[in-house]
Structure formats: C-alpha cells, structure tokens
Design an enzyme around this catalytic site. Structure first.
Site, PDB file in Angstrom:
ATOM      1  N   CYS A 178       0.848  -1.195   0.000  1.00 43.48           N
ATOM      2  CA  CYS A 178       0.000   0.000   0.000  1.00 43.48           C
ATOM      3  C   CYS A 178       0.884   1.245   0.000  1.00 43.48           C
ATOM      4  O   CYS A 178       1.829   1.362   0.785  1.00 43.48           O
ATOM      5  CB  CYS A 178      -0.919  -0.005   1.221  1.00 43.48           C
ATOM      6  SG  CYS A 178      -1.953   1.478   1.354  1.00 43.48           S
ATOM      7  N   CYS A 181       0.031   3.309   3.720  1.00 42.82           N
ATOM      8  CA  CYS A 181       0.481   2.812   5.027  1.00 42.82           C
ATOM      9  C   CYS A 181       1.502   1.681   4.914  1.00 42.82           C
ATOM     10  O   CYS A 181       1.928   1.132   5.927  1.00 42.82           O
ATOM     11  CB  CYS A 181      -0.718   2.347   5.854  1.00 42.82           C
ATOM     12  SG  CYS A 181      -1.614   0.960   5.113  1.00 42.82           S
ATOM     13  N   CYS A 210      -5.746  -2.575   0.116  1.00 37.96           N
ATOM     14  CA  CYS A 210      -4.953  -2.609   1.341  1.00 37.96           C
ATOM     15  C   CYS A 210      -5.645  -3.484   2.384  1.00 37.96           C
ATOM     16  O   CYS A 210      -6.866  -3.414   2.566  1.00 37.96           O
ATOM     17  CB  CYS A 210      -4.751  -1.192   1.873  1.00 37.96           C
ATOM     18  SG  CYS A 210      -3.788  -1.130   3.410  1.00 37.96           S
ATOM     19  N   CYS A 215      -7.372   1.677   6.463  1.00 38.84           N
ATOM     20  CA  CYS A 215      -6.868   2.305   5.228  1.00 38.84           C
ATOM     21  C   CYS A 215      -7.794   2.040   4.040  1.00 38.84           C
ATOM     22  O   CYS A 215      -8.379   2.959   3.467  1.00 38.84           O
ATOM     23  CB  CYS A 215      -5.462   1.809   4.926  1.00 38.84           C
ATOM     24  SG  CYS A 215      -4.708   2.586   3.473  1.00 38.84           S
ATOM     25  N   CYS A 238       7.568 -12.341 -14.280  1.00 35.99           N
ATOM     26  CA  CYS A 238       8.325 -13.014 -15.351  1.00 35.99           C
ATOM     27  C   CYS A 238       8.313 -12.228 -16.661  1.00 35.99           C
ATOM     28  O   CYS A 238       9.354 -12.070 -17.304  1.00 35.99           O
ATOM     29  CB  CYS A 238       7.752 -14.409 -15.606  1.00 35.99           C
ATOM     30  SG  CYS A 238       7.476 -15.392 -14.140  1.00 35.99           S
ATOM     31  N   HIS A 265       4.990 -19.021 -18.786  1.00 38.24           N
ATOM     32  CA  HIS A 265       6.301 -18.557 -18.356  1.00 38.24           C
ATOM     33  C   HIS A 265       7.051 -18.085 -19.592  1.00 38.24           C
ATOM     34  O   HIS A 265       6.755 -18.491 -20.720  1.00 38.24           O
ATOM     35  CB  HIS A 265       7.076 -19.676 -17.656  1.00 38.24           C
ATOM     36  CG  HIS A 265       8.331 -19.196 -16.983  1.00 38.24           C
ATOM     37  ND1 HIS A 265       8.376 -18.073 -16.198  1.00 38.24           N
ATOM     38  CD2 HIS A 265       9.610 -19.682 -17.007  1.00 38.24           C
ATOM     39  CE1 HIS A 265       9.600 -17.889 -15.744  1.00 38.24           C
ATOM     40  NE2 HIS A 265      10.370 -18.845 -16.230  1.00 38.24           N
ATOM     41  N   ASP A 282      17.484 -17.809 -17.692  1.00 38.31           N
ATOM     42  CA  ASP A 282      16.274 -17.375 -16.988  1.00 38.31           C
ATOM     43  C   ASP A 282      16.696 -16.368 -15.926  1.00 38.31           C
ATOM     44  O   ASP A 282      17.243 -16.725 -14.884  1.00 38.31           O
ATOM     45  CB  ASP A 282      15.552 -18.563 -16.345  1.00 38.31           C
ATOM     46  CG  ASP A 282      14.163 -18.198 -15.858  1.00 38.31           C
ATOM     47  OD1 ASP A 282      13.979 -17.057 -15.379  1.00 38.31           O
ATOM     48  OD2 ASP A 282      13.246 -19.034 -15.942  1.00 38.31           O
TER      49      ASP A 282
END
Length: 440
Positions: A178, A181, A210, A215, A238, A265, A282
């Site tokens: 967040c 906060c 949040c 909040c 990725c 992926h 990778d």
C-alpha cells in the site's frame, strides 16, 4: 579279365548317377519356380479383384473388413508437410504467435538500445566478464594444453549482466504494498488501464486492496510491455523481467531470443558464438544453461516452447522436454499446421534480408535442428543404459536421474511461497493443477 572290365562299368554307373541327380535338381527348380509364379499371379489377381470400385457418394459404403491394411496415420516418422490453417482454433493460434513474434523486433530500435547502454554499468559488467573469462581460460589450460574454455568472453558478459540485473537492478512484485500505510495488499481482480497507462504500453492493470482495516486504499499494478518503460519502473514478474533483460542482452551485442511457453512462463536464449549454440537463460532464477530447470526442477509439464527473434521463430520444445513424462498435450493446432505457422513467421522476418544472410540463418536452423534431435536420442540412450535386469524381467522402468538433470533439481526461487505453490512450481513433489494459473 573279369577284374579288368569291372572298373569301366563302375565309372559308367557313377556318370549315370550324377546325370540323374542333375536332371532331378533341374526339375525341382522348375517346379519351385512355377509354384512361386503361380502364387504371385494369384495374389495379383486377388489384389485387383479386391480394389475398391469408384465411390458413389450417394450410397452408403460398407464398413472395411478386419483384414484391411493399416492407414497411413498409423505410420510414424513420416516427414510432415506444412499445411495452412483453416479451422478457427488454428487461426487463433496463428494470430497469437504472429503477435508474440513482434516482441523481439521492438528491441532493434537504436534509440532504445542507446538508452539501455546508459543504464547498464558497463565498466562493472565488462570488468567482471574479463576476470571470469581469464579464469575459465586458465582452468581449461591447466587441464590440457590448447583446451577450449567452457565459455567465451561474450558469454561472460551476459553472465555478469544476469547477476547484476537479478541482484541490483530489477525487483520482483507479487502484491504491491500500500502506498499510504505500506501494509500488505490483497488482489481483487483486473481493471482497465487509464489513458496514461495505456499510452505507456499497459494493456492490463491488476487491482489490489490494502489489508489494513483503517486504510482500505486501492493500488494499481500496470503490466507494461514496453521495454523503455521498464527501464524506469524496474519491477514486475516473469514477463517484465524477461522483456527488459533480453533487450539489455541485445544492447551489449548478443543475438537474443524471447522464449514463450504455453504453461505461462517466459525466458531468454542467448546465442553463444564460442559454443555455436543457443543457451538457456532465466533471469528470474539467475539460471544459466539449465534447460531442464522447468521439468526436472519445477516438476512442470510443457507443451509448446517457442523462441522468437528478429530473424524468425523456432520450436525449441525438445531443448526443454527430454522425457515423455514431462510432455504436455500439444492441441493448439495440428503439427502440420504448426509447422506451416513457424515457416510463415520465419519467411516474414527474413523477407528483406540479403541472400547471404538467409543462407547463414538457414545453416543455423539446420544445425539447431540437429542439436534438438540429438537431445531426444540422448534421452532415449540414457533411459536404455539405466535399465536394470529387474526392469526387463518385471516389464517396468525405474526412473533414475542422470547428472544433467541433477543440476536442475531445485524448485522455483522467484516469487513468494504461496504464489509458487499456486502455480505448481515448487519442485519435484508438487502436483501441478492447470486451474491454478497466476498471470506471469
């Protein structure tokens, strides 16, 4: 006198016996020849009589007899003939692959590559590469005079770039904290991009709330596809990691590929001039030349692994799938149609090249195809070598890991534990559930 005439008589009897044996042998040959000819004639007449009559599409045809020969579909190892896609599913697959093939073309922008070079600490990268290159050369010479080093200088440059990118430059994002906060957030879904986000290349925006009761702030996480924008944001998962890192490899002078995997992926391949082959990289895992990471390591099954470059596209699945137990079903399109799509993308990317460049790239394609076939042959040979007498007697195979696979037996490192578990990438013991697919 009587003894004198007996010898010629015996000699004449032997001549008659030899002549008789020769005549009988010739008669036997004639009979056997006639029998074989009659059998061939009989088979030929039966084949003509059993030939199907011209088909009348207006009348139903009787079912084939049980003794009918097998269809050509049952035969294996017949070279595929490329076939243009016609059905809707194959056409959607083609359009998706053509769209994905545009990614490496964007990295050929000189302005983008110049900006990338301003970001990279070149002095640090080239210093580490020079040091590693000298160490590798010294190790090779200590083993044998004139022995070739494991990796060349340009390979060491990419390896240094890999370490810097992973450890210092880019950051991983599961759930963004967040901004008010700094409490953890919870994913609530996908939302439309704002005009400025869309202008910067974000087609998708993830929304998070949040977790703090007081909040209740909402955070937006745009998924940018523009490598220039990623040089400023320096965060993502990725897709962002592979996009930005592959572009940086191109900036330092390497031939690069962007590898798309149907199981959600992406990663990089870099061409090693020293080894004359494409090397798996990778950046999310800081992995170099570990093509079996996803199968033997993460425990995944893979269907399509397609490498896209500015020069075309190549199906490199056989580099990453070495065992039938790790092969997922390839059902996006028939294999003949898929081959046609690959040829079409390759021809499109090379249409404006010179004849010399096309010839050189064709030689690279042939050499790589030979390498990929060798991977399959090597996998089969290893499986046969590992068979024990008990396996043969019990008609079963006990799987044993070879040394190449043992190098990649770790689960996924990037991402938090919950995210890795939801994707089924925790290692050998995980059970992959295709329903638990988190966007890369």
């Amino acid at each position: 006198m009587e003894h004198t005439h007996s010898a010629p008589r015996a000699h004449a009897a032997n001549i008659d016996t030899d002549r008789l044996a020769a005549e009988m042998t010739e008669q036997f040959r004639q009979v056997l020849s006639s029998k074989r000819m009659n059998e061939l004639t009989s088979r030929s007449s039966q084949s003509r009589s059993s030939s199907p009559a011209p088909r009348d599409f207006g009348t139903p045809q009787p079912p084939p007899s049980q003794s009918a020969p097998p269809t050509y579909a049952s035969l294996r190892n017949i070279p595929l003939v490329p076939e243009a896609p016609h059905d809707a599913r194959s056409l959607r697959f083609k359009n998706m692959l053509v769209s994905l093939s545009n990614m490496p073309v964007r990295w050929e922008n000189p302005g983008l590559l110049d900006e990338a070079l301003r970001v990279i600490p070149l002095e640090q990268i080239y210093g580490e590469a020079e040091e590693e290159s000298q160490i590798l050369q010294a190790e090779a010479e200590s083993m044998s005079a004139g022995k070739k080093a494991a990796w060349g200088y340009q390979d060491c440059v990419v390896r240094a770039l890999l370490r810097w990118f992973k450890r210092s430059f880019f950051s991983w994002v599961n759930n963004p904290p967040c901004s008010r906060c700094y409490s953890p957030t919870v994913a609530v879904g996908i939302t439309s991009p704002l005009p400025d986000e869309q202008a910067r290349g974000a087609n998708t925006v993830e929304a998070y709330r949040c977790s703090h009761d007081a909040c209740k702030n909402y955070e937006r996480f745009p998924r940018y596809n523009d490598a220039f924008v990623l040089l400023q944001t320096r965060k993502g998962r990725c897709g962002e990691w592979a996009n930005c890192f592959t572009m940086l490899c191109r900036a330092v002078g390497s031939r690069v590929r962007w590898v798309w995997n149907a199981e959600d992926h992406v990663w990089t391949e870099v061409y090693s001039v020293h080894r004359r082959r494409w090397v798996h990289v990778d950046v999310c895992e800081e992995a170099w030349d570990k093509p079996r990471l996803y199968t033997d390591g993460w425990g995944k099954k893979l269907s399509y692994c397609i490498a896209f470059s500015a020069d075309g596209a190549m199906d490199v699945t056989r580099r990453y799938v070495r065992d039938a137990k790790h092969a997922a079903e390839r059902n996006r399109a028939p294999e003949a149609v898929f081959l046609h799509i690959m040829d079409e993308i390759r021809a499109m990317r090379r249409s404006n090249m010179s004849k010399q460049d096309k010839f050189r790239l064709h030689g690279d394609d042939m050499r790589e195809a030979k390498e990929l076939r060798a991977n399959v042959i090597s996998s089969i040979a290893i499986a046969v070598i590992q068979l024990s007498p008990e396996d043969i007697v019990n008609a079963q195979v006990t799987r044993r890991q070879d040394s190449d696979a043992q190098k990649a037996l770790e689960g996924r490192l990037s991402g938090n534990t919950q995210w890795i578990r939801s994707r089924g990438e925790g290692g050998q013991s995980n059970q992959q559930d295709p329903r638990n697919q988190h966007p890369r």
